[in-house]
Write a protein that holds these residues in place. Structure first.
Motif, mmCIF file in Angstrom:
data_model
loop_
_atom_site.group_PDB
_atom_site.id
_atom_site.type_symbol
_atom_site.label_atom_id
_atom_site.label_comp_id
_atom_site.label_asym_id
_atom_site.label_seq_id
_atom_site.Cartn_x
_atom_site.Cartn_y
_atom_site.Cartn_z
ATOM 1 N N GLU A 1 43.545 32.606 31.461
ATOM 2 C CA GLU A 1 43.287 32.471 32.893
ATOM 3 C C GLU A 1 43.679 33.742 33.636
ATOM 4 N N SER B 1 44.534 34.197 36.615
ATOM 5 C CA SER B 1 45.673 34.006 37.517
ATOM 6 C C SER B 1 47.009 34.265 36.819
ATOM 7 N N SER C 1 47.514 37.934 37.028
ATOM 8 C CA SER C 1 47.829 38.286 38.418
ATOM 9 C C SER C 1 49.300 38.011 38.707
ATOM 10 N N ARG C 2 49.816 36.875 38.199
ATOM 11 C CA ARG C 2 51.241 36.556 38.390
ATOM 12 C C ARG C 2 52.140 37.600 37.729
ATOM 13 N N ALA D 1 41.482 39.953 36.086
ATOM 14 C CA ALA D 1 42.573 40.083 37.058
ATOM 15 C C ALA D 1 42.734 41.525 37.527
#
Length: 138
Positions: free
Chosen positions: A74, A76, A79-80, A108
């Motif tokens: 994923e 995200s 990104s985290r 990302a």
């Protein structure tokens, strides 16, 4: 706990390719920030690198991420990781032998490299730059 006993007792060793320790040393000297993102738990990652067949490599890493950060496929999740480093995703190079992870990291905004190593499953053409050795990363 079984892994912990095995690593501490010397029955288990994290196996790394010969180019890993010199690459980690080179990157540490260049003051690059290194992290691991694995499906293995953070405690297991630390044990693996602390008890590697090339010595204790755990100190070369600023941090470790596991799937509590999010699924590896994923965008995200990546990104985290970038947010936790306070670095724009484009300033991060993500290396993996799994194309769906690389696809997510690239989505990302990260730069990606496909690790082609002995024992890995053959990877289909994916558009990710291939690397045969960590020496290929400046």
């Amino acid at each position: 706990r079984i892994w912990e006993q095995g690593f501490h007792g010397g029955e288990l060793r994290g196996r790394v390719f010969p180019d890993v320790p010199p690459a980690l040393e080179r990157w540490r000297e260049a003051e690059l920030r290194l992290r691991v993102f694995s499906s293995g738990s953070v405690p297991a990652q630390r044990l693996f690198f602390r008890h590697s067949d090339r010595g204790d490599l755990s100190g070369d890493f600023e941090g470790f991420h596991d799937t509590t950060t999010g699924p590896k496929a994923e965008p995200s999740s990546y990104s985290r990781i970038a947010e936790s480093l306070s670095i724009a995703p484009g300033g991060i190079v993500f290396v993996s032998d799994v194309t769906r992870e690389l696809d997510a990291a690239r989505a990302a905004g990260m730069r990606t490299r496909l690790a082609v190593r002995p024992g890995n499953a053959p990877a289909a053409e994916s558009g990710h730059e291939r690397l045969l050795s960590l020496d290929e990363i400046a």
